[in-house]
Design a protein around this motif. Structure first.
Motif, PDB file in Angstrom:
ATOM      1  N   SER A  41       9.603  86.304   8.524  1.00 43.07           N
ATOM      2  CA  SER A  41      10.029  85.328   9.525  1.00 43.07           C
ATOM      3  C   SER A  41      11.016  84.362   8.863  1.00 43.07           C
ATOM      4  O   SER A  41      10.937  84.124   7.661  1.00 43.07           O
ATOM      5  CB  SER A  41       8.824  84.570  10.058  1.00 43.07           C
ATOM      6  OG  SER A  41       8.192  83.937   8.979  1.00 43.07           O
ATOM      7  N   TYR A  42      11.943  83.879   9.663  1.00 38.79           N
ATOM      8  CA  TYR A  42      13.012  83.056   9.114  1.00 38.79           C
ATOM      9  C   TYR A  42      12.802  81.579   9.387  1.00 38.79           C
ATOM     10  O   TYR A  42      12.387  81.200  10.480  1.00 38.79           O
ATOM     11  CB  TYR A  42      14.368  83.523   9.665  1.00 38.79           C
ATOM     12  CG  TYR A  42      14.811  84.760   8.941  1.00 38.79           C
ATOM     13  CD1 TYR A  42      15.467  84.656   7.730  1.00 38.79           C
ATOM     14  CD2 TYR A  42      14.497  86.024   9.422  1.00 38.79           C
ATOM     15  CE1 TYR A  42      15.822  85.783   7.014  1.00 38.79           C
ATOM     16  CE2 TYR A  42      14.844  87.158   8.724  1.00 38.79           C
ATOM     17  CZ  TYR A  42      15.515  87.028   7.520  1.00 38.79           C
ATOM     18  OH  TYR A  42      15.860  88.134   6.807  1.00 38.79           O
ATOM     19  N   TYR A  43      13.123  80.797   8.367  1.00 38.14           N
ATOM     20  CA  TYR A  43      13.056  79.342   8.521  1.00 38.14           C
ATOM     21  C   TYR A  43      14.489  78.839   8.657  1.00 38.14           C
ATOM     22  O   TYR A  43      15.381  79.261   7.929  1.00 38.14           O
ATOM     23  CB  TYR A  43      12.388  78.703   7.298  1.00 38.14           C
ATOM     24  CG  TYR A  43      12.268  77.210   7.442  1.00 38.14           C
ATOM     25  CD1 TYR A  43      11.231  76.650   8.187  1.00 38.14           C
ATOM     26  CD2 TYR A  43      13.228  76.352   6.880  1.00 38.14           C
ATOM     27  CE1 TYR A  43      11.135  75.281   8.348  1.00 38.14           C
ATOM     28  CE2 TYR A  43      13.134  74.990   7.038  1.00 38.14           C
ATOM     29  CZ  TYR A  43      12.088  74.457   7.771  1.00 38.14           C
ATOM     30  OH  TYR A  43      12.011  73.103   7.948  1.00 38.14           O
ATOM     31  N   GLU A  44      14.715  77.952   9.610  1.00 37.93           N
ATOM     32  CA  GLU A  44      16.079  77.447   9.836  1.00 37.93           C
ATOM     33  C   GLU A  44      16.151  75.950   9.543  1.00 37.93           C
ATOM     34  O   GLU A  44      15.332  75.176  10.029  1.00 37.93           O
ATOM     35  CB  GLU A  44      16.496  77.702  11.289  1.00 37.93           C
ATOM     36  CG  GLU A  44      17.928  77.302  11.522  1.00 37.93           C
ATOM     37  CD  GLU A  44      18.501  77.866  12.817  1.00 37.93           C
ATOM     38  OE1 GLU A  44      17.996  78.893  13.293  1.00 37.93           O
ATOM     39  OE2 GLU A  44      19.443  77.242  13.337  1.00 37.93           O
ATOM     40  N   HIS A  45      17.123  75.598   8.730  1.00 39.54           N
ATOM     41  CA  HIS A  45      17.308  74.197   8.347  1.00 39.54           C
ATOM     42  C   HIS A  45      18.757  73.832   8.690  1.00 39.54           C
ATOM     43  O   HIS A  45      19.683  74.503   8.249  1.00 39.54           O
ATOM     44  CB  HIS A  45      17.069  74.080   6.830  1.00 39.54           C
ATOM     45  CG  HIS A  45      17.250  72.707   6.270  1.00 39.54           C
ATOM     46  ND1 HIS A  45      16.199  71.963   5.787  1.00 39.54           N
ATOM     47  CD2 HIS A  45      18.346  71.938   6.104  1.00 39.54           C
ATOM     48  CE1 HIS A  45      16.638  70.798   5.351  1.00 39.54           C
ATOM     49  NE2 HIS A  45      17.941  70.768   5.535  1.00 39.54           N
ATOM     50  N   SER A  59      14.487  83.496   4.435  1.00 41.14           N
ATOM     51  CA  SER A  59      13.110  83.971   4.358  1.00 41.14           C
ATOM     52  C   SER A  59      12.807  84.291   2.902  1.00 41.14           C
ATOM     53  O   SER A  59      13.544  85.045   2.260  1.00 41.14           O
ATOM     54  CB  SER A  59      12.938  85.224   5.225  1.00 41.14           C
ATOM     55  OG  SER A  59      11.632  85.705   5.050  1.00 41.14           O
ATOM     56  N   SER A  64       9.936  79.605   2.345  1.00 42.02           N
ATOM     57  CA  SER A  64      11.254  79.528   2.985  1.00 42.02           C
ATOM     58  C   SER A  64      11.712  78.083   3.157  1.00 42.02           C
ATOM     59  O   SER A  64      12.890  77.764   2.944  1.00 42.02           O
ATOM     60  CB  SER A  64      11.202  80.216   4.345  1.00 42.02           C
ATOM     61  OG  SER A  64      10.710  81.522   4.189  1.00 42.02           O
ATOM     62  N   LYS A  65      10.806  77.190   3.538  1.00 40.13           N
ATOM     63  CA  LYS A  65      11.190  75.804   3.801  1.00 40.13           C
ATOM     64  C   LYS A  65      11.664  75.127   2.504  1.00 40.13           C
ATOM     65  O   LYS A  65      12.728  74.501   2.476  1.00 40.13           O
ATOM     66  CB  LYS A  65       9.988  75.052   4.393  1.00 40.13           C
ATOM     67  CG  LYS A  65      10.294  73.643   4.821  1.00 40.13           C
ATOM     68  CD  LYS A  65       9.142  73.076   5.646  1.00 40.13           C
ATOM     69  CE  LYS A  65       9.471  71.737   6.244  1.00 40.13           C
ATOM     70  NZ  LYS A  65       9.365  70.644   5.289  1.00 40.13           N
ATOM     71  N   SER A  68      15.025  76.420   1.538  1.00 36.98           N
ATOM     72  CA  SER A  68      16.110  75.892   2.377  1.00 36.98           C
ATOM     73  C   SER A  68      16.473  74.470   1.940  1.00 36.98           C
ATOM     74  O   SER A  68      17.637  74.084   1.963  1.00 36.98           O
ATOM     75  CB  SER A  68      15.715  75.930   3.853  1.00 36.98           C
ATOM     76  OG  SER A  68      14.833  74.878   4.154  1.00 36.98           O
TER      77      SER A  68
END
Ligand code: ADP
Ligand code: MG
Length: 350
Positions: A41-45, A59, A64-65, A68
């Motif tokens: 799953s992808y984390y978006e920042h 990811s 991931s966080k 980012s």
């Protein structure tokens, strides 16, 4: 008696059958979980740095966080270090000195690369346009767009204080000296460099991470989507915001676009924008946008700016730039598309 027995037998058979079914179920799900790994799953920042909106989609099994955030901090570090409007930046230090300035290794390498790109693009990419960019008023990104066209005398005068020949880079002593009041502006390379650094730092943390980093439309891929799929990237229609003129499919590498629609003002019928032809001192004419795919974002960023300047000679750009490491899509002033053969390969979904 027989009746009762047969009933019991039926019951036992049912239980055995149920156990059998459950067993198959567990077995199957084990097999499935072995062969079909759940997609990451992808984390978006998102955040504002490098003078633009940046988006990090990542990811990583290492978190991931956190990754980012590490990437964002790296983008911001580079922005602050090379921003000519930051009085504490290394560029301000170089620009305000008439003497030799000692350089750290990173700055030396970036300046050296900028000057080499200037050479191989016959001066179309010029990292010494600081004075010209200030004269036109495109230096302050936080402020409103300029509205005034400088006089031809002012432009002629300022061009005497531009040019890569006025930069002395001392390889041995790792220092630089600017002559004739020339000032540096790395706006055409810093974003790409920052994206490449983002890639390097991400891979140092987790060599298996996937995703991409975007800064104002320029993108560096960290790794394929879900580990195997290409990322689909829309190339903006220069005259229609939020509309794509084509799509490219990238599993690695980088893409950058230089356009006349990002920062501009219009007087009469003429659009005055922020990419300058170093020979004339006026905004370059001939293209609405130039998109370049390259292995590294620095190359893509530089070549998109240089390709934009050279756009009247679009045949040269689409044919020769692949030799410099970039595949080109050039949209000319009439909105016609010209592409390197190698660019069209990226437009095919794989
Ligand atoms: P953007 O930053 O909008 O993506 P570019 O990558 O083409 O667009 O960079 C444009 C910036 O590069 C300008 O804002 C300016 O700082 C600088 N610049 C303008 N003209 C040139 C040029 N001929 N060579 C190198 N840098 C340039
Ligand atoms: Mg660029």
């Amino acid at each position: 008696m027989w009746k009762k027995d047969s009933k019991n037998l039926l019951k036992i058979n049912r239980v055995v059958f149920l156990i059998f079914l459950v067993g198959i179920g567990i077995g199957l799900s084990l097999v499935i979980s072995i062969f079909v790994r759940t997609p990451p799953s992808y984390y978006e920042h998102t955040g504002f740095t490098l003078g633009t909106y940046c988006r990090i989609v990542v990811s990583s099994k290492k978190g991931s966080k956190t990754l980012s955030e590490i990437i964002f901090n790296e983008l911001d570090r580079i922005y602050k270090k090379f921003d000519p409007n930051n009085p504490n930046s290394v560029i301000s230090k170089i620009n305000t000195s008439t003497d030799w300035v000692d350089l750290d290794e990173e700055t030396f390498v970036l300046l050296d690369a900028a000057l080499k790109f200037s050479q191989i693009t016959d001066g179309a990419f010029d990292p010494t346009l600081g004075n010209l960019i200030r004269l036109w008023g495109f230096d302050r990104i936080s402020e409103k767009m300029p509205t005034k066209i400088p006089s031809s005398n002012e432009i002629e005068e300022i061009l005497r204080h531009c040019g890569a020949d006025k930069v002395e880079l001392d390889n041995r002593m790792r220092r630089v000296r600017l002559k004739d009041g020339v000032t540096l502006d790395l706006g055409g390379i810093a974003k790409g460099y920052a994206l490449d650094r983002a890639y390097q730092i991400a891979k140092e943390v987790d060599s298996n991470c996937t995703g991409f980093v975007e800064a104002g439309g320029d993108i560096r891929i960290l790794g394929p989507k879900f580990g195997s799929r290409p990322w689909v990237i829309g190339v903006r229609d220069p005259r229609k915001a939020d509309s794509a003129i084509t799509y490219i499919y990238l599993k690695d590498g980088a893409v950058a676009t230089s356009g006349d629609y990002e920062r501009y003002f219009i007087v009469g019928d003429i659009r005055y924008h922020h990419i300058f032809d170093p020979r004339t001192g006026y905004p370059a004419v001939g293209a609405q946008s130039v998109t370049v795919v390259a292995r590294e974002a620095t190359t893509a960023d530089v070549l998109s700016t240089a390709g934009f300047v050279m756009a009247p000679d679009w045949e040269y750009v689409v044919l020769e730039y692949p030799r410099l490491g970039g595949s080109v899509l050039l949209i000319d002033q009439e909105g016609k598309l010209h592409r390197s053969t190698s660019f069209s390969i990226y437009e095919q979904a794989k």
